[in-house]
Write an enzyme that holds these catalytic residues in place. Structure first.
Site, PDB file in Angstrom:
ATOM      1  N   ASP A 361       0.839  -1.203   0.000  1.00 24.58           N
ATOM      2  CA  ASP A 361       0.000   0.000   0.000  1.00 24.58           C
ATOM      3  C   ASP A 361       0.874   1.254   0.000  1.00 24.58           C
ATOM      4  OD1 ASP A 361      -2.321   1.854   1.070  1.00 24.58           O
ATOM      5  OD2 ASP A 361      -3.269  -0.053   0.594  1.00 24.58           O
ATOM      6  N   ASP A 362       0.311   2.343   0.443  1.00 24.72           N
ATOM      7  CA  ASP A 362       0.929   3.678   0.424  1.00 24.72           C
ATOM      8  C   ASP A 362       2.312   3.688   1.089  1.00 24.72           C
ATOM      9  OD1 ASP A 362       1.277   6.360   0.321  1.00 24.72           O
ATOM     10  OD2 ASP A 362      -0.503   6.885   1.484  1.00 24.72           O
ATOM     11  N   TRP A 472      -6.204   1.549  -7.007  1.00 25.73           N
ATOM     12  CA  TRP A 472      -6.194   2.946  -7.503  1.00 25.73           C
ATOM     13  C   TRP A 472      -7.001   3.803  -6.534  1.00 25.73           C
ATOM     14  CZ3 TRP A 472      -4.346   4.686 -12.511  1.00 25.73           C
ATOM     15  CH2 TRP A 472      -4.626   6.028 -12.774  1.00 25.73           C
ATOM     16  N   ASP A 473      -6.289   4.635  -5.781  1.00 25.94           N
ATOM     17  CA  ASP A 473      -6.934   5.376  -4.698  1.00 25.94           C
ATOM     18  C   ASP A 473      -7.202   6.832  -5.100  1.00 25.94           C
ATOM     19  OD1 ASP A 473      -7.943   5.819  -2.170  1.00 25.94           O
ATOM     20  OD2 ASP A 473      -6.197   5.010  -1.128  1.00 25.94           O
ATOM     21  N   MET A 474      -8.082   7.500  -4.369  1.00 25.07           N
ATOM     22  CA  MET A 474      -8.396   8.920  -4.609  1.00 25.07           C
ATOM     23  C   MET A 474      -8.938   9.443  -3.297  1.00 25.07           C
ATOM     24  SD  MET A 474     -10.826  11.322  -5.351  1.00 25.07           S
ATOM     25  CE  MET A 474     -11.278  12.552  -6.503  1.00 25.07           C
ATOM     26  N   ASN A 475      -8.063  10.176  -2.576  1.00 24.42           N
ATOM     27  CA  ASN A 475      -8.359  10.385  -1.160  1.00 24.42           C
ATOM     28  C   ASN A 475      -8.874  11.754  -0.739  1.00 24.42           C
ATOM     29  OD1 ASN A 475      -8.049   7.899   0.090  1.00 24.42           O
ATOM     30  ND2 ASN A 475      -5.838   8.011  -0.148  1.00 24.42           N
ATOM     31  N   CYS A 518     -10.529   2.601  -5.160  1.00 30.09           N
ATOM     32  CA  CYS A 518     -10.651   2.958  -3.749  1.00 30.09           C
ATOM     33  C   CYS A 518     -10.703   4.463  -3.714  1.00 30.09           C
ATOM     34  CB  CYS A 518      -9.404   2.434  -3.026  1.00 30.09           C
ATOM     35  SG  CYS A 518      -9.257   3.000  -1.328  1.00 30.09           S
ATOM     36  N   ASP A 540     -12.790   2.141   4.504  1.00 31.79           N
ATOM     37  CA  ASP A 540     -11.611   2.083   5.364  1.00 31.79           C
ATOM     38  C   ASP A 540     -11.973   1.542   6.738  1.00 31.79           C
ATOM     39  OD1 ASP A 540      -9.831   2.925   3.554  1.00 31.79           O
ATOM     40  OD2 ASP A 540      -9.498   4.921   4.391  1.00 31.79           O
TER      41      ASP A 540
HETATM   42  C1  GLA Z   1      -6.869   5.429   1.833  1.00 32.99           C
HETATM   43  C2  GLA Z   1      -7.295   4.007   1.550  1.00 32.99           C
HETATM   44  C3  GLA Z   1      -6.592   3.067   2.502  1.00 32.99           C
HETATM   45  C4  GLA Z   1      -5.108   3.213   2.339  1.00 32.99           C
HETATM   46  C5  GLA Z   1      -4.709   4.659   2.550  1.00 32.99           C
HETATM   47  C6  GLA Z   1      -3.252   4.880   2.203  1.00 32.99           C
HETATM   48  O1  GLA Z   1      -7.323   5.858   3.066  1.00 32.99           O
HETATM   49  O2  GLA Z   1      -8.669   3.892   1.627  1.00 32.99           O
HETATM   50  O3  GLA Z   1      -6.995   1.738   2.271  1.00 32.99           O
HETATM   51  O4  GLA Z   1      -4.745   2.778   1.065  1.00 32.99           O
HETATM   52  O5  GLA Z   1      -5.465   5.536   1.735  1.00 32.99           O
HETATM   53  O6  GLA Z   1      -2.879   6.194   2.355  1.00 32.99           O
END
Ligand code: GLA
Length: 779
Positions: A361-362, A472-475, A518, A540
């Site tokens: 992950d990140d 592929w995330d977008m936060n 995600c 999350d």
């Molecule tokens: C978001 C995602 C998490 C994780 C974090 C990483 O919150 O939903 O699952 O990947 O980013 O920064």
């Protein structure tokens, strides 16, 4: 099937009928949408009958003095001709805001047309296009209906073409509208926020306007685009329900208006909020596809139809309809604090348990040590990973697992090389200080150069190692919206068009990759994303009890094969709740199972429970990812939840039985299913679970041969190595044999729950948040 008789069109699916009429004023009316009908000689039966107009109404034209648009059931509506409900099309040109679209012709063809720049359902369908025109304004409006007969789904879109000589501004264009007669509807939709997505809300509607929308720039965790209209007395398995969803990932708008004449108007499309699309002569604008589905088998009936349609016509690529791997994601195990050796250790343990995919992950790129820096710099951080990603992938592969990687390519931190080089790519209003979300800004994906940067930087990483899965995330939500290049009213939609172009290129270039979308969990879980990414990380929040609500809501709209669900540590990092290991497994098993915890910290008994769970999941994976999913009881209404999946041939299935709070003096629990074969005999077996010694607190002394301190180190030590069943050397798995009709009629009574008065191996110890899984199969 699409049939046309004079001025009426009948769209039939396996179990439903939709009737449209071109009326005497040349407008298109919704005449019927419901269970499949056998139609007599003519359609007089379904026509609205009017001899006189209502008082204080506006008559559309002199030759039809009984007709006012305000009280007709219409498939689209405009301003200015006497329909005072919400319009579905608003166009501004030099002359006016109003339009009058009237029927010109129609055509019927095979397949569903592909929209340009927007995702469309793939394969199948038969399409009716009704062409309308506004003769004065020189604008054409097409109403498009793609009928997916087997799936009981009708997909709809609309398009506008500017046939005039001047530029027009499209201010609102709904993908669909229909007006149906009120059935005492309630509106069921999914609302929430971060870590609490997809909670189901069910509100009875009276006259008025109800809006479900998003203004965050994406489909959002606030209000998912999916909703249902549920007729009075409809429940999970009985009664009329209408389901709607949109194949779109941006700001959306769903409106239900109950008017004074007992008509219910439904609209769905791009949110008109901050929207204005300029259309030059001969240009066209297409609205995203909306999908509609009716069932008289309750809300489950609609969900089942939607699931089938999504699995068959939305999700694509080699992973469509394929079993998904069990994964371990390192996020909740390490967050960004990892080293190569920590990751190697996790991989070894994961592989030993039978996990099939390791996801990093990140935190693997740029100078990313916390969330204030690095986003945008998609280059491996060799300080943290001296041997790079290719080595990590190699080790995962050597351990018999695939390797997957996290990206968040739509974002940038101010503290990044990308921002230092291209500050103009981040969305912000000139001369204003932008507001940050999670310390980051959003890149303007409306710009071609930004799309190209994302494509090339992500491709470079995907080419550098054997990566078989991408998260592929977008936060963050969008703020400070401003387009440097386009009209401001086009900003949001251009972002989504840009995003889809990026996905189109990357998913074509890397077709074998399994993509999971995600957005801080389920902040962008929609059909647009599912056209490119086969799975979505639902939330999350990995706390099992909260997940029951989140997954129940998500599964109303989306199939289990699209829902990412992970077992995590207890107490949960999000709510600090303690939940038994078996419940954490049982909840995550209804979907794409994954793990997200430090395996090194697991006790011996928890490791054994996980191993058992993984073996069980592998044995029943297809059922748990693709079985027909029914909610039989809901935590909201019943205080406990029961989920059921059933195979296509109805010969096997699984129940999940999830308790909320433990009950005093509990009554008998039953297992009730639906659609099992009445005359077949099924054997039901509970998945083997064991009881943690600590569940009993001081009562442990009732069974222990020597007196022990329940809070002491000895009990702590033993509880990590032995379960109650292990200590007593006795275990019993519930088994029941019964005909399908006994399940369908709720006649299966389960072994008793713990009631505080005694214990033997038949007692089901559920306590707070306890649960069971029951597998059943024809004998
Ligand atoms: C978001 C995602 C998490 C994780 C974090 C990483 O919150 O939903 O699952 O990947 O980013 O920064």
């Amino acid at each position: 099937m699409i049939t046309n008789k004079e001025n009426v069109f009948q769209l039939d699916t396996a179990h439903t009928t939709y009737i449209l009429r071109i009326d005497e004023t040349n407008h298109v009316r919704t005449e019927y949408f419901g269970p499949r009908l056998t139609v007599p000689e003519n359609y007089n039966f379904s026509k609205e009958k009017w001899s006189f107009a209502h008082g204080s109404s506006v008559i559309y034209d002199k030759s039809h003095p009984a007709l006012c648009l305000d009280n007709l059931s219409l498939e689209y509506s405009t301003l200015g001709k006497g329909d005072f409900r919400e319009p579905s099309v608003i166009i501004e040109d030099e002359m006016s805001l109003g339009n009058d679209f009237i029927f010109s012709n129609f055509d019927i063809s095979e397949g569903a047309p592909k929209l340009s720049g927007l995702p469309s359902p793939h394969t199948g369908g038969k399409t009716l296009v009704i062409h309308l025109t506004d003769l004065l304004a020189k604008v054409d409006l097409d109403l498009v209906y793609a009928v997916f007969e087997e799936d009981d789904v009708i997909a709809r879109t609309t398009r506008l073409t500017n046939d005039g000589d001047g530029v027009i501004a499209v201010k609102k264009l709904m993908s669909m509208q229909m007006d149906i007669l009120d059935q005492g509807f309630s509106l069921v939709n999914l609302y929430g926020g971060w870590a609490s997505e997809a909670h189901v809300i069910d509100k009875t509607m009276g006259p008025g306007i109800y809006v479900n929308d998003s203004k965050t720039g994406s489909s959002s965790n606030r209000h998912n685009p999916f909703f249902m209209l549920k007729a009075k007395h409809t429940d999970l398995n009985r009664g009329n329900a209408y389901g709607f969803n949109l194949i779109y990932s941006g700001n959306h708008y769903e409106m239900v208006e109950v008017n004074t004449y007992g008509k219910v108007r439904v609209q769905m499309g791009i949110n008109p909020f901050c929207f204005e699309w300029k259309l030059s002569p001969s240009e066209k604008f297409e609205a995203p596809w909306a999908i509609l589905s009716f069932s008289n088998k309750g809300t489950n009936g609609v969900s089942l139809q939607m699931h089938d349609f999504i699995n068959k016509h939305i999700i694509r690529g080699p992973w469509a309809l394929k079993d998904r791997p069990i994964l371990l994601n390192n996020w909740e195990a390490t967050y960004m604090d990892f080293t190569e050796s920590k990751l190697h250790d996790l991989m070894k343990r994961a592989s030993d348990l039978g996990i099939e995919l390791f996801v990093l992950d990140d935190g693997w790129f740029g100078k990313r040590t916390d969330d204030t820096k690095g986003l945008g710099d998609w280059i491996v951080n060799f300080k943290k990973l001296p041997h790079g990603l290719s080595k990590l992938a190699e080790i995962a592969n050597k351990n018999g697992m695939k390797f997957g990687l996290w990206f968040e390519p739509e974002m940038v931190n101010e503290n990044s090389d990308l921002y230092r080089t291209h500050p103009e790519w981040a969305i912000c209003v000139p001369k204003q200080i932008p507001s940050l979300g999670r310390n980051q800004m959003v890149l303007d994906l409306g710009l071609l150069e930004v799309q190209d940067y994302i494509i090339s930087s992500v491709s470079a990483i995907l080419d550098s190692a054997h990566i078989e899965y991408v998260k592929w995330d977008m936060n963050r939500h969008m703020s400070d919206f401003y387009s440097q290049r386009y009209n401001q009213g086009e900003f949001f939609h251009r972002y989504i068009l840009g995003l889809y172009r990026v996905f189109e290129v990357l998913t074509k270039k890397y077709p074998a990759i399994l993509w999971e979308s995600c957005s801080s969990g389920g902040n962008r879980n929609d059909l647009g994303m599912l056209c490119y990414m086969q799975q979505n990380w639902a939330s999350d929040d990995t706390d099992a009890f909260e997940r029951i609500q989140i997954q129940s809501g998500t599964a109303m709209a989306y199939p289990l094969s699209s829902i990412g669900a992970h077992l995590s540590a207890s107490p949960s990092h999000q709510v600090l709740r303690k939940t038994p290991i078996d419940t954490r497994f049982n909840v995550a098993a209804f979907g794409n199972l994954g793990f997200e915890l430090d395996l090194k910290k697991l006790s011996f008994v928890d490791t054994a429970a996980i191993r058992r769970g993984i073996d069980f999941y592998k044995e029943h994976r297809h059922l748990l990812q693709y079985g027909h999913f029914y909610q039989m009881k809901t935590m909201q209404e019943d205080g406990y939840a029961v989920w059921m999946v059933l195979s296509d041939d109805r010969k096997e299935g699984m129940f999940g039985y999830f308790q909320g709070l433990g009950k005093s003096n509990p009554s008998i629990d039953i297992l009730q299913g639906i659609n099992l074969i009445d005359i077949a005999v099924y054997r039901v077996t509970a998945r083997h679970q064991e009881t943690n010694l600590k569940t009993f607190g001081g009562l442990i002394n009732m069974v222990s041969p020597v007196k022990v301190n329940e809070d002491g180190r000895l009990v702590d030590f033993i509880s990590k190595h032995k379960t109650l069943e292990g200590l007593l050397k006795k275990s019993y798995d519930e088994t029941y044999d019964a005909f399908g009709d006994a399940f369908n009629n709720g006649a299966i009574k389960l072994e008793p729950q713990w009631a505080g008065t005694g214990f033997d191996e038949h007692v089901r110890v559920m306590a707070d948040f306890g649960s069971r899984m029951y597998y059943f199969k024809v004998k």
